[in-house]
Design an enzyme around this catalytic site. Structure first.
Site, PDB file in Angstrom:
ATOM      1  N   HIS A 179     -38.817 -28.794  -1.077  1.00  0.00           N
ATOM      2  CA  HIS A 179     -37.628 -29.511  -0.605  1.00  0.00           C
ATOM      3  C   HIS A 179     -37.548 -29.330   0.900  1.00  0.00           C
ATOM      4  O   HIS A 179     -38.228 -28.459   1.454  1.00  0.00           O
ATOM      5  CB  HIS A 179     -36.361 -28.919  -1.254  1.00  0.00           C
ATOM      6  N   HIS A 238     -38.495 -28.767   7.979  1.00  0.00           N
ATOM      7  CA  HIS A 238     -39.802 -28.373   7.445  1.00  0.00           C
ATOM      8  C   HIS A 238     -39.706 -28.236   5.931  1.00  0.00           C
ATOM      9  O   HIS A 238     -38.614 -28.078   5.387  1.00  0.00           O
ATOM     10  CB  HIS A 238     -40.241 -27.022   8.039  1.00  0.00           C
TER      11      HIS A 238
HETATM   12  P1  2AM Z   1     -37.335 -21.729   4.060  1.00  0.00           P
HETATM   13  O1  2AM Z   1     -38.048 -22.565   3.072  1.00  0.00           O
HETATM   14  O2  2AM Z   1     -37.631 -22.066   5.469  1.00  0.00           O
HETATM   15  O3  2AM Z   1     -37.480 -20.250   3.764  1.00  0.00           O
HETATM   16  C1  2AM Z   1     -33.663 -22.028  -0.286  1.00  0.00           C
HETATM   17  O4  2AM Z   1     -33.940 -20.680  -0.226  1.00  0.00           O
HETATM   18  C2  2AM Z   1     -33.837 -22.683   1.052  1.00  0.00           C
HETATM   19  O5  2AM Z   1     -32.950 -22.093   1.979  1.00  0.00           O
HETATM   20  C3  2AM Z   1     -35.225 -22.530   1.615  1.00  0.00           C
HETATM   21  O6  2AM Z   1     -35.663 -23.805   2.039  1.00  0.00           O
HETATM   22  C4  2AM Z   1     -35.101 -21.593   2.758  1.00  0.00           C
HETATM   23  O7  2AM Z   1     -35.794 -22.021   3.881  1.00  0.00           O
HETATM   24  C5  2AM Z   1     -33.645 -21.621   3.094  1.00  0.00           C
HETATM   25  N1  2AM Z   1     -33.184 -20.269   3.392  1.00  0.00           N
HETATM   26  C6  2AM Z   1     -33.269 -19.208   2.595  1.00  0.00           C
HETATM   27  N2  2AM Z   1     -32.697 -18.119   3.172  1.00  0.00           N
HETATM   28  C7  2AM Z   1     -32.264 -18.519   4.384  1.00  0.00           C
HETATM   29  C8  2AM Z   1     -31.603 -17.881   5.447  1.00  0.00           C
HETATM   30  N3  2AM Z   1     -31.243 -16.604   5.400  1.00  0.00           N
HETATM   31  N4  2AM Z   1     -31.320 -18.609   6.525  1.00  0.00           N
HETATM   32  C9  2AM Z   1     -31.678 -19.902   6.600  1.00  0.00           C
HETATM   33  N5  2AM Z   1     -32.307 -20.574   5.631  1.00  0.00           N
HETATM   34  C10 2AM Z   1     -32.592 -19.893   4.519  1.00  0.00           C
END
Ligand code: 2AM
Length: 183
Positions: A36, A120
């Site tokens: 996603h 991304h």
């Molecule tokens: P990422 O894929 O760049 O890790 C579900 O976990 C989504 O939320 C993921 O796409 C993740 O991004 C993002 N995510 C998880 N923890 C996060 C955090 N502490 N701060 C920002 N984005 C977060």
């Protein structure tokens, strides 16, 4: 509830992203069903705040747009590569939608997101992956460009920890108004 707002991706695109997985030691590849593009991470909230968030997102007015995923790269933290991702071609409607979501969520009482929006799709999480292998991956896929996709809604997801991977559930889809038809 642990929540985030994201764009889900067409099945064919997710299959294509999953097929990019290769043998890189220390890489945990995200399975196709979890791909996603996050617009806003929310985190843990109480049920009544989740309801406010839902209302705020439902009140948001946006228009459908075309998005193209393109390019690959890594995120680094403290001198280490932590994530391998596919990026998005520059897309003003995406930035506008993200900004509207940010405003809506602040109105719903969430603290502002301080980090810059870097659209991304995470392909893999990295733990001590060899730099040479990562550089090779980036070089191989540098010219990656997906079929353009029409974004007609965005989604509030919940996230639970599964045994090996997080389990994401689409809780609510918020439709975007149809794109203007050219005369
Ligand atoms: P990422 O894929 O760049 O890790 C579900 O976990 C989504 O939320 C993921 O796409 C993740 O991004 C993002 N995510 C998880 N923890 C996060 C955090 N502490 N701060 C920002 N984005 C977060």
């Amino acid at each position: 509830m642990r929540l985030f707002v994201a764009l889900d991706l067409p099945d064919a695109l997710r299959a294509r992203l999953a097929a990019m997985a290769s043998a890189i030691p220390g890489a945990r590849w995200v399975p196709a069903e979890n791909h996603h593009l996050t617009l806003r991470f929310i985190g843990e909230v109480a049920p009544d705040q989740a309801e406010e968030i839902d209302h705020a997102l439902a009140a948001l007015r946006g228009r459908a747009f075309v998005l193209t995923l393109a390019g690959v790269g890594t995120f680094r933290k403290a001198g280490r590569d932590t994530q391998l991702w596919v990026g998005a071609a520059r897309c003003e409607p995406l930035d506008r939608l993200q900004a509207k979501i940010e405003t809506a969520l602040q109105r719903a009482g969430l603290p502002p997101e301080r980090r810059r929006f870097q659209p991304h799709v995470t392909l893999a999480r990295l733990n001590d992956a060899p730099e040479g292998k990562l550089a090779g991956f980036v070089q191989t896929h540098n010219l990656f460009r997906a079929e353009p996709m029409t974004v007609e809604h965005f989604t509030l997801f919940s996230s639970r920890l599964g045994k090996t991977q997080a389990v994401y559930t689409a809780e609510v889809d918020y439709p975007l108004a149809p794109m203007a038809v050219r005369e």
